[in-house]
Design a protein around this motif. Sequence first.
Motif, PDB file in Angstrom:
ATOM      1  N   ILE A  58     -12.611   3.895   7.256  1.00 34.42           N
ATOM      2  CA  ILE A  58     -11.785   4.664   8.200  1.00 34.42           C
ATOM      3  C   ILE A  58     -10.991   5.715   7.435  1.00 34.42           C
ATOM      4  CG2 ILE A  58      -9.797   4.526   9.747  1.00 34.42           C
ATOM      5  CD1 ILE A  58     -10.954   1.746  10.635  1.00 34.42           C
ATOM      6  N   GLU A  59     -10.373   5.329   6.324  1.00 29.61           N
ATOM      7  CA  GLU A  59      -9.591   6.268   5.508  1.00 29.61           C
ATOM      8  C   GLU A  59     -10.471   7.413   5.001  1.00 29.61           C
ATOM      9  OE1 GLU A  59      -6.751   8.304   3.611  1.00 29.61           O
ATOM     10  OE2 GLU A  59      -6.318   6.545   4.841  1.00 29.61           O
ATOM     11  N   MET A  85      -5.483   0.658  -0.430  1.00 26.03           N
ATOM     12  CA  MET A  85      -5.565  -0.150   0.783  1.00 26.03           C
ATOM     13  C   MET A  85      -6.394  -1.411   0.530  1.00 26.03           C
ATOM     14  SD  MET A  85      -6.697   1.279   4.526  1.00 26.03           S
ATOM     15  CE  MET A  85      -5.994   2.855   4.111  1.00 26.03           C
ATOM     16  N   ILE A 113      -5.155  -5.471   0.702  1.00 27.26           N
ATOM     17  CA  ILE A 113      -5.791  -6.368   1.682  1.00 27.26           C
ATOM     18  C   ILE A 113      -6.442  -7.538   0.952  1.00 27.26           C
ATOM     19  CG2 ILE A 113      -7.657  -6.592   3.369  1.00 27.26           C
ATOM     20  CD1 ILE A 113      -6.964  -3.677   4.232  1.00 27.26           C
ATOM     21  N   TYR A 140       0.845  -1.207   0.000  1.00 25.10           N
ATOM     22  CA  TYR A 140       0.000   0.000   0.000  1.00 25.10           C
ATOM     23  C   TYR A 140       0.878   1.255   0.000  1.00 25.10           C
ATOM     24  CZ  TYR A 140      -2.451   3.843   2.311  1.00 25.10           C
ATOM     25  OH  TYR A 140      -2.928   5.081   2.642  1.00 25.10           O
ATOM     26  N   ASN A 169     -13.971  -1.918   5.830  1.00 28.74           N
ATOM     27  CA  ASN A 169     -13.881  -1.106   7.047  1.00 28.74           C
ATOM     28  C   ASN A 169     -12.638  -0.226   7.053  1.00 28.74           C
ATOM     29  OD1 ASN A 169     -16.213  -1.522   8.787  1.00 28.74           O
ATOM     30  ND2 ASN A 169     -15.630  -3.660   8.696  1.00 28.74           N
ATOM     31  N   CYS A 170     -11.522  -0.736   6.547  1.00 31.57           N
ATOM     32  CA  CYS A 170     -10.307   0.095   6.431  1.00 31.57           C
ATOM     33  C   CYS A 170     -10.561   1.270   5.493  1.00 31.57           C
ATOM     34  CB  CYS A 170      -9.135  -0.744   5.940  1.00 31.57           C
ATOM     35  SG  CYS A 170      -8.483  -1.887   7.167  1.00 31.57           S
ATOM     36  N   TYR A 224     -13.099  -6.603   6.248  1.00 30.85           N
ATOM     37  CA  TYR A 224     -11.974  -5.861   6.839  1.00 30.85           C
ATOM     38  C   TYR A 224     -11.482  -4.767   5.878  1.00 30.85           C
ATOM     39  CZ  TYR A 224      -7.291  -4.911   8.611  1.00 30.85           C
ATOM     40  OH  TYR A 224      -6.144  -4.286   9.056  1.00 30.85           O
TER      41      TYR A 224
END
Length: 165
Positions: free
Chosen positions: A119-120, A77, A81, A15, A115-116, A112
């Motif tokens: 958040i970003e 990201m 992942i 990333y 959700n990342c 996951y």
Amino acid sequence: MVVDHAALSEAVRSYFLDTIRYKDYHFDPDEASEGLEPVLAKYEVQDLKALPPLSPEWTHILHSTVNINGSKAAAYMVKWILRYKPISVFSQAEEIEDKPQSTIIANINEIYALNCAFIELGIDSIEVPQKKLDELIYCFRFRPFDEASYFMILTEDYLLGQSKG
């Protein structure tokens, strides 16, 4: 549930390499030189061109002058992942009795990654319609990754169903 720390570490490293490449590609030394006098003075040079590219000093200036928007950061990201899939769940079929739990376990890396991304982007997942969440998890799991598409869909406007204007 087991987190493969090596896979997670590689996802994070990849990333950051993507964001560095993006910033490097969009970096214009002539444009960046304006207003950098205090930073250049710190490194005892008059002009950014005096620094060797990819030196620690040049890299510091690159990262302090070129910003990457949240949509692109979130897409990078998600990309890594989903490629490395750092989370594994080992269970027997009889251990999982309810369908929603088995769906979550089957899609744990996709959830996951999503959700990342939230958040970003500074988005609360509760605000995103369930239909969009399901659509994104499906795309993450079964569709080939297309960076440009993810740049467009991982935006607040798309996820929350807002339109500008």
